[in-house]
Every structure is written in structure tokens, then in C-alpha cells.
Design a protein around this motif. Sequence first.
Motif, PDB file in Angstrom:
ATOM      1  N   VAL A 148      52.959 104.387  42.969  1.00 55.81           N
ATOM      2  CA  VAL A 148      52.714 103.354  43.836  1.00 55.81           C
ATOM      3  C   VAL A 148      52.995 103.834  45.377  1.00 55.81           C
ATOM      4  N   ALA A 149      53.709 104.681  45.601  1.00 60.31           N
ATOM      5  CA  ALA A 149      53.804 105.180  47.060  1.00 60.31           C
ATOM      6  C   ALA A 149      52.374 105.924  47.226  1.00 60.31           C
ATOM      7  N   THR A 150      51.933 106.772  46.246  1.00 62.65           N
ATOM      8  CA  THR A 150      50.463 107.419  46.490  1.00 62.65           C
ATOM      9  C   THR A 150      49.598 106.375  46.701  1.00 62.65           C
ATOM     10  N   LEU A 151      49.573 105.441  45.985  1.00 64.66           N
ATOM     11  CA  LEU A 151      48.382 104.058  46.210  1.00 64.66           C
ATOM     12  C   LEU A 151      48.499 103.734  47.705  1.00 64.66           C
ATOM     13  N   LYS A 152      49.870 103.441  47.983  1.00 64.24           N
ATOM     14  CA  LYS A 152      49.920 102.962  49.387  1.00 64.24           C
ATOM     15  C   LYS A 152      49.300 103.930  50.377  1.00 64.24           C
ATOM     16  N   GLN A 153      49.591 105.058  50.276  1.00 60.39           N
ATOM     17  CA  GLN A 153      49.192 106.292  50.966  1.00 60.39           C
ATOM     18  C   GLN A 153      47.560 106.486  50.936  1.00 60.39           C
ATOM     19  N   GLY A 154      46.928 106.041  49.756  1.00 63.83           N
ATOM     20  CA  GLY A 154      45.651 106.359  49.921  1.00 63.83           C
ATOM     21  C   GLY A 154      45.189 104.968  50.458  1.00 63.83           C
ATOM     22  N   LYS A 155      45.524 103.705  50.586  1.00 64.82           N
ATOM     23  CA  LYS A 155      44.980 102.641  51.294  1.00 64.82           C
ATOM     24  C   LYS A 155      45.248 102.815  52.895  1.00 64.82           C
ATOM     25  N   ASP A 156      46.231 103.493  53.187  1.00 66.57           N
ATOM     26  CA  ASP A 156      46.316 103.808  54.659  1.00 66.57           C
ATOM     27  C   ASP A 156      45.394 104.822  55.140  1.00 66.57           C
ATOM     28  N   GLY A 157      45.229 105.794  54.347  1.00 62.45           N
ATOM     29  CA  GLY A 157      44.229 106.682  54.750  1.00 62.45           C
ATOM     30  C   GLY A 157      42.749 106.240  54.793  1.00 62.45           C
ATOM     31  N   GLY A 158      42.464 105.071  53.854  1.00 58.79           N
ATOM     32  CA  GLY A 158      40.986 104.757  53.957  1.00 58.79           C
ATOM     33  C   GLY A 158      41.063 103.598  55.279  1.00 58.79           C
ATOM     34  N   GLU A 159      42.125 103.077  55.720  1.00 59.27           N
ATOM     35  CA  GLU A 159      42.085 101.938  56.849  1.00 59.27           C
ATOM     36  C   GLU A 159      41.906 103.057  58.170  1.00 59.27           C
ATOM     37  N   LEU A 160      42.321 104.395  58.265  1.00 58.65           N
ATOM     38  CA  LEU A 160      42.180 105.341  59.223  1.00 58.65           C
ATOM     39  C   LEU A 160      40.735 105.630  59.387  1.00 58.65           C
ATOM     40  N   VAL A 161      39.970 105.540  58.162  1.00 52.84           N
ATOM     41  CA  VAL A 161      38.519 105.819  58.315  1.00 52.84           C
ATOM     42  C   VAL A 161      37.740 104.912  58.565  1.00 52.84           C
ATOM     43  N   TYR A 162      38.153 103.836  57.949  1.00 42.11           N
ATOM     44  CA  TYR A 162      37.106 102.583  57.796  1.00 42.11           C
ATOM     45  C   TYR A 162      37.336 101.754  59.123  1.00 42.11           C
ATOM     46  N   GLU A 163      38.514 101.525  59.673  1.00 47.36           N
ATOM     47  CA  GLU A 163      38.947 100.865  60.685  1.00 47.36           C
ATOM     48  C   GLU A 163      39.048 101.353  62.014  1.00 47.36           C
ATOM     49  N   HIS A 164      39.601 102.615  62.063  1.00 49.02           N
ATOM     50  CA  HIS A 164      39.740 103.595  63.179  1.00 49.02           C
ATOM     51  C   HIS A 164      38.860 104.466  63.470  1.00 49.02           C
ATOM     52  N   GLY A 165      37.946 104.921  62.452  1.00 44.10           N
ATOM     53  CA  GLY A 165      36.712 105.955  62.597  1.00 44.10           C
ATOM     54  C   GLY A 165      37.356 107.108  62.468  1.00 44.10           C
ATOM     55  N   ALA A 166      38.361 107.580  61.865  1.00 42.16           N
ATOM     56  CA  ALA A 166      38.829 109.132  61.933  1.00 42.16           C
ATOM     57  C   ALA A 166      37.932 110.014  61.114  1.00 42.16           C
ATOM     58  N   ASN A 167      37.555 111.025  61.998  1.00 42.99           N
ATOM     59  CA  ASN A 167      36.588 112.149  61.595  1.00 42.99           C
ATOM     60  C   ASN A 167      35.198 111.462  60.920  1.00 42.99           C
ATOM     61  N   VAL A 168      34.710 110.425  61.639  1.00 41.96           N
ATOM     62  CA  VAL A 168      33.541 109.914  61.586  1.00 41.96           C
ATOM     63  C   VAL A 168      32.652 110.420  62.710  1.00 41.96           C
ATOM     64  N   ALA A 169      31.576 111.120  62.390  1.00 36.06           N
ATOM     65  CA  ALA A 169      30.698 111.603  63.538  1.00 36.06           C
ATOM     66  C   ALA A 169      30.047 110.668  64.175  1.00 36.06           C
ATOM     67  N   LYS A 170      29.602 109.181  63.439  1.00 34.36           N
ATOM     68  CA  LYS A 170      28.798 108.522  64.269  1.00 34.36           C
ATOM     69  C   LYS A 170      29.688 107.788  65.015  1.00 34.36           C
ATOM     70  N   VAL A 171      30.901 107.445  64.674  1.00 33.42           N
ATOM     71  CA  VAL A 171      32.045 106.802  65.611  1.00 33.42           C
ATOM     72  C   VAL A 171      32.055 107.671  66.842  1.00 33.42           C
ATOM     73  N   LYS A 172      32.287 108.987  66.691  1.00 32.01           N
ATOM     74  CA  LYS A 172      32.155 109.707  68.024  1.00 32.01           C
ATOM     75  C   LYS A 172      31.066 109.552  68.857  1.00 32.01           C
ATOM     76  N   ALA A 173      29.668 109.670  67.962  1.00 31.80           N
ATOM     77  CA  ALA A 173      28.524 109.479  68.934  1.00 31.80           C
ATOM     78  C   ALA A 173      28.612 108.081  69.707  1.00 31.80           C
ATOM     79  N   LEU A 174      29.135 107.184  68.892  1.00 28.56           N
ATOM     80  CA  LEU A 174      29.182 105.733  69.661  1.00 28.56           C
ATOM     81  C   LEU A 174      30.143 105.520  70.839  1.00 28.56           C
ATOM     82  N   ASP A 175      31.290 106.284  70.645  1.00 25.63           N
ATOM     83  CA  ASP A 175      32.447 106.163  71.407  1.00 25.63           C
ATOM     84  C   ASP A 175      31.793 107.168  72.865  1.00 25.63           C
ATOM     85  N   ASP A 176      30.904 108.040  72.785  1.00 26.19           N
ATOM     86  CA  ASP A 176      30.451 108.623  73.704  1.00 26.19           C
ATOM     87  C   ASP A 176      29.402 107.960  74.438  1.00 26.19           C
ATOM     88  N   LYS A 177      28.639 107.308  73.866  1.00 23.73           N
ATOM     89  CA  LYS A 177      27.636 106.213  74.152  1.00 23.73           C
ATOM     90  C   LYS A 177      28.516 105.134  75.131  1.00 23.73           C
TER      91      LYS A 177
END
Length: 320
Positions: A148-177
Motif C-alpha cells: 500500500v505504501a508503495t502504491l501511495k509513493q507511485g501516486k505521488d511520483g505521478g503528481e510530480l510529473v503530471y502536475e509539477h512537470g518534473a523532468n519534462v522537457a516541454k515544461v522547461k521550454a514553456l517555462d523559458d518562454k
Amino acid sequence: MELPAITIPEFIINALPLDSVPVLLHPPLVHFAIVIPIVIVLLELVNIIQKRNATPEEPKGRAVSTVSFFLIIIMAVIFAAAYVSGSVDGKNTWDLLSEAGQSELKEHKLIGTYLVYASIILLIFKIIAFMGKKGRILFLLLAIVFAVATLKQGKDGGELVYEHGANVAKVKALDDKVFDLEDELDSLKSEGSVKKEEPKVEEAKSEAVAPDSTAKSEEPKAEAEETPKAEETAESTPAAPAEEKAEAPADEPVAEAPKAEEAAESTPAAEVPAEGDPQAKAEVEETESKDAFEAKEKAEAFVKDAEASVAEETAVPAAH
């Protein structure tokens, strides 16, 4: 509830080749870290069911228990690798995250540290579970909590990517723009404020000059108002009382009536208006002409009254 902060010992972190770990190795590793605990839970359930009908002569579930043990070892290694790769990816994306994203990343790393220690503890309890039935049940409960704790950790990691754009190259380009657009907007606002201040300075200058011109235009009007009116000049001219005229002796010479020109000269003349105001000048000239005409009429009337009084005085002795 906030978990107490724990870390991996520094001598272990320094011994790891973090510089050689490639970026974005974390996502494929965490898939195994999420799936393997669930598989272990299923295997332990099968192991417990098989152990119920086992006898010393016919032991059952030993193969399933052995597979589960090896999976737990693999799981502990994968969690350690996921922690290392996650640390590398976290450093790579830290500066691009917002404050909320950085806070989420810190929490994600803390839970990952707990899971690394928990995987080692789970391995120890698996060794204890080999000793008896009670140990297997306790291990199953721990494996469920760990999954259960592992599933919760996977959910938090997905939020980092899809909500905060962690390690997403397109998000970096948009931030620069967005950063470039904000910089350009600030420069445009500063230019607009400078342009708005220029008309205000010109208006202030025109307002400072306007009162002087109005004051100059009002000066002739003020001088025109100070010019005495015709009625005031008429009232100021003294009239000879009738009784004094009647009592004047015949022998005394009759005072000559002031000429129109002298009366006009005795009448206070209107002040000459300042140049530059034709209307005020015309009004003053009209007032002066009226005053002169009225003074002339009064002079003529005074002469007639004087002659009449002299004629009456001369007629009275003749009658006696």
C-alpha cells in the motif's frame, strides 16, 4: 501527519557512483518497485493456503515461499536503485519546480527513504517467517502494508510529473518562454509609464502659464470697473439752492455759469484702460462722452437759472 526525517548514511551515498547514473533511469525502475510487492503479497497468500494442508511427510508451499524470498531480495535491490536514480532526477529538476513542487519532491524522497529501510526489514521478517506459522501471518500483514505504501509513493511520483512537470522537457521550454514573455511585458510596462508621465508634465506647464494670461486679461476689466459711473459724477456736481439765488442782491455781479468745457474738465475722467482690451476701452470712451454731455446740460441749466433769478430781482424794485 509528518514523518520524522531520516536519511541514508553518507558513507553509503558517497560510495555510490551517482555521477555515472543517467538521468530518467528512475521511471522504469519504479514500475518494478510497485509491481513486485503486490506479487509478493499474492505469493504469500498462496503459501499460507498451501501450508494448511501440509504434513511432515508431504510439505507444501516450499517452492512458493522460496520464490517469494528471492523476489524480496530483488525488491530491496530495486528500491535502493530507485532511490539513487530518484536522487539524480530530483537534482536535475529541482530548479525548474515551483515551491509546491519542491515541497512535494522533498516528501517523495523522504517516503522513498522509508521504503528502502522497509524493504530490508521485510527481508528480515521473511527469514523469521520460515520458522513457523505465526511468522508467516505477520509477514503477510507487513507485506500488505508495504505494498500500500508503495502504491501511495507511485501516486505521488505521478503528481510530480503530471502536475509539477518534473523532468519534462516541454515544461522547461514553456517555462523559458513564459519567463521571456514576462520580461518583455515588464519592459513594455516601464516604457508605457514613461510615456504617460510626459503628457502630465506638459499639462502641468500649461496650467502654470494659464493663470498669468488670465490675470493680464482681467487687469483692464478691473480698471474699467474703477471708472466712476455717469450717475455718480452727476450726483457729485453741486447744485445751487434756489433761496440763495433769490436773496442775492441785484448790484452784485452774477456769477458766470461754468462752461461746459470746465465742467467736463472738473468731472473725474475715467481711467484709460490698459492696451490689449478693446471692449473695456470702448466702454470707458462711452462713459466719458455721457459724462461730458450731462455736464454740458447742467451748465446750460445753471446759466438759465441764474438769468431768471437776476430778472426777478430787477423786476421787484421797479414795481415798488
